[in-house]
Design a protein around this motif. Structure first.
Motif, PDB file in Angstrom:
ATOM      1  N   GLU A  46      36.992  46.590  47.077  1.00 22.59           N
ATOM      2  CA  GLU A  46      36.166  47.376  47.983  1.00 22.59           C
ATOM      3  C   GLU A  46      36.605  47.206  49.436  1.00 22.59           C
ATOM      4  O   GLU A  46      36.375  48.084  50.272  1.00 22.59           O
ATOM      5  CB  GLU A  46      34.699  46.987  47.819  1.00 22.59           C
ATOM      6  N   ALA A  47      37.244  46.048  49.725  1.00 21.50           N
ATOM      7  CA  ALA A  47      37.720  45.798  51.086  1.00 21.50           C
ATOM      8  C   ALA A  47      39.100  46.396  51.322  1.00 21.50           C
ATOM      9  O   ALA A  47      39.629  46.306  52.428  1.00 21.50           O
ATOM     10  CB  ALA A  47      37.741  44.298  51.360  1.00 21.50           C
ATOM     11  N   GLY A  48      39.703  46.962  50.241  1.00 23.78           N
ATOM     12  CA  GLY A  48      40.987  47.631  50.397  1.00 23.78           C
ATOM     13  C   GLY A  48      42.196  46.816  50.002  1.00 23.78           C
ATOM     14  O   GLY A  48      43.337  47.225  50.251  1.00 23.78           O
ATOM     15  N   ALA A  49      41.991  45.650  49.367  1.00 22.60           N
ATOM     16  CA  ALA A  49      43.123  44.828  48.941  1.00 22.60           C
ATOM     17  C   ALA A  49      43.886  45.516  47.815  1.00 22.60           C
ATOM     18  O   ALA A  49      43.305  46.246  47.001  1.00 22.60           O
ATOM     19  CB  ALA A  49      42.636  43.456  48.471  1.00 22.60           C
ATOM     20  N   SER A  50      45.200  45.299  47.742  1.00 22.60           N
ATOM     21  CA  SER A  50      46.013  45.911  46.692  1.00 22.60           C
ATOM     22  C   SER A  50      45.794  45.199  45.366  1.00 22.60           C
ATOM     23  O   SER A  50      45.450  44.016  45.328  1.00 22.60           O
ATOM     24  CB  SER A  50      47.495  45.836  47.061  1.00 22.60           C
ATOM     25  N   MET A  51      46.004  45.920  44.274  1.00 20.45           N
ATOM     26  CA  MET A  51      45.837  45.338  42.947  1.00 20.45           C
ATOM     27  C   MET A  51      46.849  44.217  42.714  1.00 20.45           C
ATOM     28  O   MET A  51      46.559  43.233  42.025  1.00 20.45           O
ATOM     29  CB  MET A  51      45.991  46.430  41.887  1.00 20.45           C
ATOM     30  N   HIS A  90      31.393  33.108  34.912  1.00 20.00           N
ATOM     31  CA  HIS A  90      32.752  33.645  34.922  1.00 20.00           C
ATOM     32  C   HIS A  90      32.809  34.999  35.632  1.00 20.00           C
ATOM     33  O   HIS A  90      33.859  35.378  36.165  1.00 20.00           O
ATOM     34  CB  HIS A  90      33.283  33.787  33.496  1.00 20.00           C
ATOM     35  N   ASP A  91      31.666  35.709  35.653  1.00 12.83           N
ATOM     36  CA  ASP A  91      31.644  37.018  36.310  1.00 12.83           C
ATOM     37  C   ASP A  91      31.729  36.907  37.829  1.00 12.83           C
ATOM     38  O   ASP A  91      31.951  37.915  38.517  1.00 12.83           O
ATOM     39  CB  ASP A  91      30.387  37.797  35.911  1.00 12.83           C
ATOM     40  N   LEU A  92      31.558  35.703  38.366  1.00  9.94           N
ATOM     41  CA  LEU A  92      31.755  35.507  39.801  1.00  9.94           C
ATOM     42  C   LEU A  92      33.218  35.736  40.153  1.00  9.94           C
ATOM     43  O   LEU A  92      33.549  36.186  41.250  1.00  9.94           O
ATOM     44  CB  LEU A  92      31.326  34.095  40.212  1.00  9.94           C
ATOM     45  N   ARG A  93      34.082  35.402  39.225  1.00 13.88           N
ATOM     46  CA  ARG A  93      35.522  35.656  39.394  1.00 13.88           C
ATOM     47  C   ARG A  93      35.770  37.169  39.456  1.00 13.88           C
ATOM     48  O   ARG A  93      36.564  37.643  40.276  1.00 13.88           O
ATOM     49  CB  ARG A  93      36.247  35.007  38.226  1.00 13.88           C
ATOM     50  N   HIS A  94      35.075  37.918  38.599  1.00 13.47           N
ATOM     51  CA  HIS A  94      35.178  39.379  38.643  1.00 13.47           C
ATOM     52  C   HIS A  94      34.596  39.916  39.960  1.00 13.47           C
ATOM     53  O   HIS A  94      35.111  40.883  40.527  1.00 13.47           O
ATOM     54  CB  HIS A  94      34.433  40.003  37.471  1.00 13.47           C
ATOM     55  N   SER A  95      33.523  39.286  40.419  1.00 16.25           N
ATOM     56  CA  SER A  95      32.918  39.701  41.682  1.00 16.25           C
ATOM     57  C   SER A  95      33.901  39.516  42.825  1.00 16.25           C
ATOM     58  O   SER A  95      33.985  40.355  43.728  1.00 16.25           O
ATOM     59  CB  SER A  95      31.646  38.885  41.947  1.00 16.25           C
ATOM     60  N   SER A  96      34.653  38.427  42.790  1.00 17.99           N
ATOM     61  CA  SER A  96      35.653  38.160  43.826  1.00 17.99           C
ATOM     62  C   SER A  96      36.664  39.292  43.900  1.00 17.99           C
ATOM     63  O   SER A  96      36.988  39.802  44.979  1.00 17.99           O
ATOM     64  CB  SER A  96      36.366  36.833  43.532  1.00 17.99           C
ATOM     65  N   ALA A  97      37.162  39.703  42.718  1.00 18.73           N
ATOM     66  CA  ALA A  97      38.141  40.797  42.673  1.00 18.73           C
ATOM     67  C   ALA A  97      37.526  42.109  43.149  1.00 18.73           C
ATOM     68  O   ALA A  97      38.146  42.883  43.887  1.00 18.73           O
ATOM     69  CB  ALA A  97      38.677  40.951  41.251  1.00 18.73           C
ATOM     70  N   THR A  98      36.279  42.356  42.748  1.00 13.53           N
ATOM     71  CA  THR A  98      35.604  43.593  43.128  1.00 13.53           C
ATOM     72  C   THR A  98      35.424  43.693  44.639  1.00 13.53           C
ATOM     73  O   THR A  98      35.654  44.749  45.245  1.00 13.53           O
ATOM     74  CB  THR A  98      34.228  43.673  42.437  1.00 13.53           C
ATOM     75  N   LEU A  99      35.025  42.594  45.245  1.00 19.03           N
ATOM     76  CA  LEU A  99      34.835  42.584  46.697  1.00 19.03           C
ATOM     77  C   LEU A  99      36.146  42.843  47.424  1.00 19.03           C
ATOM     78  O   LEU A  99      36.179  43.522  48.453  1.00 19.03           O
ATOM     79  CB  LEU A  99      34.244  41.238  47.134  1.00 19.03           C
ATOM     80  N   ILE A 154      45.540  41.082  44.292  1.00 20.71           N
ATOM     81  CA  ILE A 154      44.431  40.542  43.496  1.00 20.71           C
ATOM     82  C   ILE A 154      44.972  39.857  42.243  1.00 20.71           C
ATOM     83  O   ILE A 154      44.484  38.792  41.844  1.00 20.71           O
ATOM     84  CB  ILE A 154      43.444  41.669  43.133  1.00 20.71           C
ATOM     85  N   GLN A 155      45.977  40.455  41.618  1.00 19.93           N
ATOM     86  CA  GLN A 155      46.607  39.847  40.443  1.00 19.93           C
ATOM     87  C   GLN A 155      47.113  38.448  40.775  1.00 19.93           C
ATOM     88  O   GLN A 155      46.881  37.495  40.028  1.00 19.93           O
ATOM     89  CB  GLN A 155      47.778  40.711  39.966  1.00 19.93           C
ATOM     90  N   LYS A 156      47.788  38.330  41.905  1.00 13.94           N
ATOM     91  CA  LYS A 156      48.343  37.039  42.311  1.00 13.94           C
ATOM     92  C   LYS A 156      47.235  36.032  42.620  1.00 13.94           C
ATOM     93  O   LYS A 156      47.323  34.863  42.237  1.00 13.94           O
ATOM     94  CB  LYS A 156      49.238  37.225  43.539  1.00 13.94           C
ATOM     95  N   ARG A 157      46.196  36.470  43.284  1.00 11.28           N
ATOM     96  CA  ARG A 157      45.104  35.572  43.669  1.00 11.28           C
ATOM     97  C   ARG A 157      44.340  35.063  42.452  1.00 11.28           C
ATOM     98  O   ARG A 157      43.961  33.897  42.382  1.00 11.28           O
ATOM     99  CB  ARG A 157      44.145  36.308  44.620  1.00 11.28           C
TER     100      ARG A 157
END
Length: 428
Positions: free
Chosen positions: A367-372, A355-364, A375-378
């Motif tokens: 770090e790439a500059g995506a808005s919160m 499940h932490d891979l999902r957290h890794s996705s958000a973290t990446l 990320i919420q929508k994704r």
């Protein structure tokens, strides 16, 4: 069936019916107390000491109430609350009329609730009458959950704080329904503080670690590589990936639609349901390279299905699960977790949960500059604050790293020569 009416207070009257001797040789005499709230009848009730000296209008009203009470008793509508135990309420009322409905509790949640009831709540409350459970009983119960021996699975002596909070939630849910259905005047759990759980920072892979994982995935079968990448790149939950079908994949627009989830298996049959929340239904844009490999997997998948049909082994019917178990049947919901644990160990990678891979996705993405908000929508979070709270530590780190990029502009300290003795002013 005989009935009686007895005054129990200035405006309160007790209605009772006699059902005779029951099989246990006890007389069954259900009763209910009503309170007069009509202003004109209240005055009549104030002036009399009992049914016999009540005015005609009040007697007619009480007779009507008694007749209706008899009807409810005979039809089975009446529930004698003062004789109903906690377990009887759960089994006869809460489960069939609330908990078993998927609109109220998801199947997996329902099973978890029932497990906590059996293992923790019933031993403390099953024989207590519903009307006798007080706030202090709940306080004592919650306090005992943190003591050694409370855990029933043999994996440790004490329950985790998160488990204690979950048990509290189950008990509150049950007694909230009892309150809403007017079986008890108030919820005794309301006066008990919710057990605290320290929010742990989520584990994740950073960019360097993620590249190591992806490189290792390319040493593994495409089937598993695409499933795991669906979590790392798409931020999908395990159940969402298990429930994915080819009809949810849009190769033209390079997207994957999340419409359902499989997070439970009963009697070898997958339990399919909608995603975790309304916002979890979403369309996820995926990289071209991922979709291209998914297209290769589709062609391999179709060939596999044709062979299985010819051999008479296809059991998927018309369903087209992307990650099926070999013959069209959905992958068992726990299989990805088991494969992931072995994969991490096999390649000597940093150990984190699937499940932490999902957290890794958000973290990446952060770090790439995506808005919160993006990320919420994704990820399919229903609330922006949920996303912001989970990844607050990541955004702080990114902000710090950004600020540190200006360190190279820091002025170098200039050396100031010490004044020579001769330059010092002579004392007067």
């Amino acid at each position: 069936m005989r009935g009686s009416i007895e005054k129990r207070g200035v405006y309160k009257w007790r209605l009772r019916v006699d059902l005779g001797i029951q099989t246990d040789n006890k007389r069954n005499r259900p009763s209910v107390t009503i309170e007069i709230d009509d202003p004109s009848l209240m005055k009549m009730s104030e002036k009399c000491t009992g049914y016999k000296d009540a005015s005609r209008g009040l007697r007619d009203y009480l007779d009507d109430q008694l007749s209706d009470f008899k009807r409810r008793v005979l039809s089975g509508e009446y529930i004698q609350v003062d004789k109903m135990t906690f377990k009887e309420f759960v089994e006869n009322e809460w489960k069939p009329k609330y908990a078993s409905h998927e609109d109220n509790l998801a199947p997996l949640t329902y099973d978890t609730y029932c497990s906590h009831l059996e293992n923790h709540i019933y031993p403390a409350f099953e024989s207590k009458y519903l009307s006798e459970i007080k706030t202090l009983h709940i306080v004592t119960f919650v306090n005992n959950l943190s003591k050694p021996g409370a855990r029933k699975d043999g994996r440790g002596k004490t329950l985790a704080a998160g488990t204690i909070q979950y048990i509290y939630r189950v008990l509150k849910n049950v007694l909230t329904r009892a309150t809403e259905w007017q079986l008890i005047p108030s919820n005794p759990v309301t006066g008990v503080k919710k057990p605290k759980v320290e929010q742990k920072e989520v584990e994740f892979y950073d960019e360097v670690e993620a590249k190591e994982v992806i490189a290792a995935l390319y040493l593994e079968p495409r089937y598993w590589r695409l499933l795991i990448l669906g979590a790392i790149i798409g931020g999908c939950r395990r159940g969402e990936l298990v429930g994915l079908e080819w009809s949810d994949v849009d190769f033209e627009n390079m997207t994957v639609s999340i419409k359902k989830s499989i997070s439970q298996t009963k009697k070898s049959k997958a339990i399919e349901k909608g995603p975790k929340s309304k916002s979890s239904k979403r369309i996820i844009e995926m990289p071209d390279w991922y979709m291209n490999e998914l297209d290769i997997h589709l062609r391999e998948w179709e060939l596999q299905r044709k062979k299985a049909i010819v051999a008479g082994e296809w059991i998927g019917n018309e369903r087209t699960y992307v990650f099926h178990a070999g013959r069209g049947k959905p992958l068992h919901h726990n299989s990805p977790t088991g494969w992931w644990a072995k994969f991490v160990k096999r390649h000597n990678l940093k150990r984190i949960r699937l499940h932490d891979l999902r957290h890794s996705s958000a973290t990446l993405l952060i770090e790439a500059g995506a808005s919160m908000k993006a990320i919420q929508k994704r990820l399919g979070h229903s609330k922006y604050q949920t996303t912001a709270n989970i990844y607050a530590h990541v955004t702080k780190k990114v902000s710090r790293d950004t600020a540190e990029k200006f360190d190279k502009f820091a002025p170098r300290p200039q050396s100031v020569p010490n004044p020579s003795p001769s330059s010092k002013s002579a004392p007067n």
